[in-house]
Design an enzyme around this catalytic site. Structure first.
Site, PDB file in Angstrom:
ATOM      1  N   SER A   1       0.807  -1.222   0.000  1.00 59.86           N
ATOM      2  CA  SER A   1       0.000   0.000   0.000  1.00 59.86           C
ATOM      3  C   SER A   1       0.842   1.274   0.000  1.00 59.86           C
ATOM      4  CB  SER A   1      -0.936   0.006   1.208  1.00 59.86           C
ATOM      5  OG  SER A   1      -0.193  -0.149   2.401  1.00 59.86           O
TER       6      SER A   1
ATOM      7  N   ASP B   1      -3.162   8.221   7.728  1.00 60.74           N
ATOM      8  CA  ASP B   1      -4.100   7.361   8.459  1.00 60.74           C
ATOM      9  C   ASP B   1      -3.291   6.630   9.533  1.00 60.74           C
ATOM     10  OD1 ASP B   1      -2.826   5.249   7.156  1.00 60.74           O
ATOM     11  OD2 ASP B   1      -4.418   5.003   5.656  1.00 60.74           O
TER      12      ASP B   1
ATOM     13  N   HIS C   1      -0.184   4.816   7.193  1.00 56.59           N
ATOM     14  CA  HIS C   1       0.533   5.351   6.028  1.00 56.59           C
ATOM     15  C   HIS C   1       1.033   6.770   6.229  1.00 56.59           C
ATOM     16  CE1 HIS C   1      -2.210   2.155   4.522  1.00 56.59           C
ATOM     17  NE2 HIS C   1      -1.074   1.776   3.967  1.00 56.59           N
TER      18      HIS C   1
END
Ligand SMILES: *[C@@H]1O[C@H](CO)[C@@H](O)[C@H](O)[C@H]1NC(C)=O
Ligand SMILES: *[C@@H]1O[C@H](CO)[C@@H](O)[C@H](O)[C@H]1NC(C)=O
Ligand SMILES: *[C@@H]1O[C@H](CO)[C@@H](O)[C@H](O)[C@H]1NC(C)=O
Length: 382
Positions: free
Chosen positions: A39, A346, A349
């Site tokens: 991600s 978040d 990340h």
């Protein structure tokens, strides 16, 4: 000027402007950039998967030119910025949507939740749908039969598909291999083998089967095979991104507590075992494959120094409102207003500011520790 003439004038001007832009833009330092990862680098592949690990909604992309795209960030990812530093004037397209000659600039295979181990991230599936129902929902789209996330092994298979397509575009397999030898391959894998595997004993047995040191060893052994495969199919310039301070993410702090420290030190220590072994793997690979060059980027080192926190005043809580079950931003929640002061967007990340800081030093090392044995700029010039 009558309308007819005006339209003619505009139409004839467009190709001219396009040509000018083409000649004004410097060519990138390498012809293409291939991105393998999770991600931290996903730029839209998970949009087409049956997974809760998606970021194609607001407030993701609030500082990105195209808004929410699937990037798990407020703005650009580290790989986006490295691509720009290398001189690419477009972002490398995700495998899920890359078409035609676009692939000649490279492809991004990264997938949120993906890991070195195939089972990593498997708990991130969307529950309540059978595979066939999901497949019907997605039949007109690229839909990955394994669903949920694309592991490193699967990303390597996708790369083989790309290589066949490049061979068709360039006329032969030989031409494709020759072309690939000049390209940079950026690989950032392993975070999920901790976050979405070893650190989730309720779903995965790895932490009871292996000590932290044994686990780092088996991850590196498998990663080694994968990096050798990448070389076998034509990768000669390969960047491996070390893992960051996973024990400093707001999610792990919330789950484990810090016991008076600023981060979950046990997690950082366990992950550092992987980084140390990855750095020596880079030595081994360079010794074994003298026609190739592998480098290691010391992400933990870059984000540990005193200058790192300059300007970052909030390092332990996320900027957006996060879901307590996923750690991702809740849709349409209003994020913090000054994103450049936050380290995390978040609960997992980093913000674009952090990505910019790390990418800058991965590209142009500022200390001998940042990139080993050379930095990305040096690799590009080889
Ligand atoms: C918490 O910190 C104290 C003091 O540094 C240490 O003795 C103890 O082992 C730590 N506990 C855990 C669970 O890490
Ligand atoms: C990373 O950088 C730090 C200094 O910032 C250094 O202490 C460490 O040994 C480096 N190496 C690895 C493998 O992370
Ligand atoms: C945001 O934070 C940065 C770094 O502390 C600061 O320089 C800037 O002025 C702030 N911007 C706003 C709009 O508050």
């Amino acid at each position: 000027m009558d309308l007819h003439l005006k339209i003619w004038f505009i139409v004839s001007l467009i190709p001219l402007v396009a040509n000018l832009q083409h000649s004004v833009h410097a060519t990138p330092e390498v012809p293409c950039l291939f991105i393998f990862g999770d991600s931290l680098a996903d730029n839209g592949n998970n949009n087409y998967l049956a997974t809760i690990a998606k970021a194609n909604y607001q407030p993701y992309g609030i500082d990105f030119s195209d808004g929410p795209t699937g990037r798990f960030c407020n703005g650009r990812t580290m790989s986006d910025i490295i691509g720009q530093r290398l001189g690419f004037d477009h972002f490398i397209p995700p495998f899920a949507t890359a078409r035609g000659r676009d692939i000649l600039m490279g492809v991004n295979y990264a997938s949120g939740g993906g890991g070195i181990r195939d089972e990593t991230g498997m708990q991130l599936v969307v529950f309540g749908h059978t595979y066939n129902q999901l497949f019907e929902l997605h039949t007109h789209r690229v839909y990955h039969p394994l669903g949920a996330r694309i592991s490193m092994n699967q990303q390597l298979l996708h790369h083989q598909i790309t290589i066949s397509r490049i061979a068709l575009l360039l006329g032969s397999r030989h031409a494709a291999t020759n072309y690939l030898s000049k390209c940079i391959h950026l690989v950032g894998m392993g975070s999920n083998d901790y976050i979405n595997n070893y650190l989730l004993p309720q779903y995965y047995p790895t932490s009871s089967l292996y000590t932290p040191d044994q686990y780092a060893t088996i991850l590196i052994r498998q990663y080694s095979q994968q990096l050798r495969t990448l070389h076998k199919v034509g990768g000669y310039k390969i960047v491996t991104m070390g893992l960051g301070l996973i024990g400093c993410t707001p999610a792990e702090i919330a789950i484990y507590g810090t016991n008076g420290s600023t981060c979950v030190d046990t997690i950082n220590n366990d992950v550092q075992l992987f980084n140390v072994k990855l750095k020596s793997l880079v030595d081994d690979l360079n010794n074994d494959m003298t026609d190739a060059k592998f480098i290691y980027v010391n992400v933990t080192g870059i984000t540990s120094g005193g200058t790192f926190t300059t300007g970052l005043t909030v390092t332990n809580v996320p900027c957006c409102i996060v879901s307590s079950s996923t750690g991702l931003c809740v849709p349409n929640g209003v994020p913090c207003s000054n994103r450049s002061t936050y380290a995390f967007y978040d609960a997992f990340h980093p913000t674009e500011s952090v990505n910019e800081f790390v990418a800058a030093r991965a590209y142009n090392a500022q200390t001998t520790f940042d990139a080993y044995p050379i930095d990305i700029h040096g690799l590009a010039r080889l």
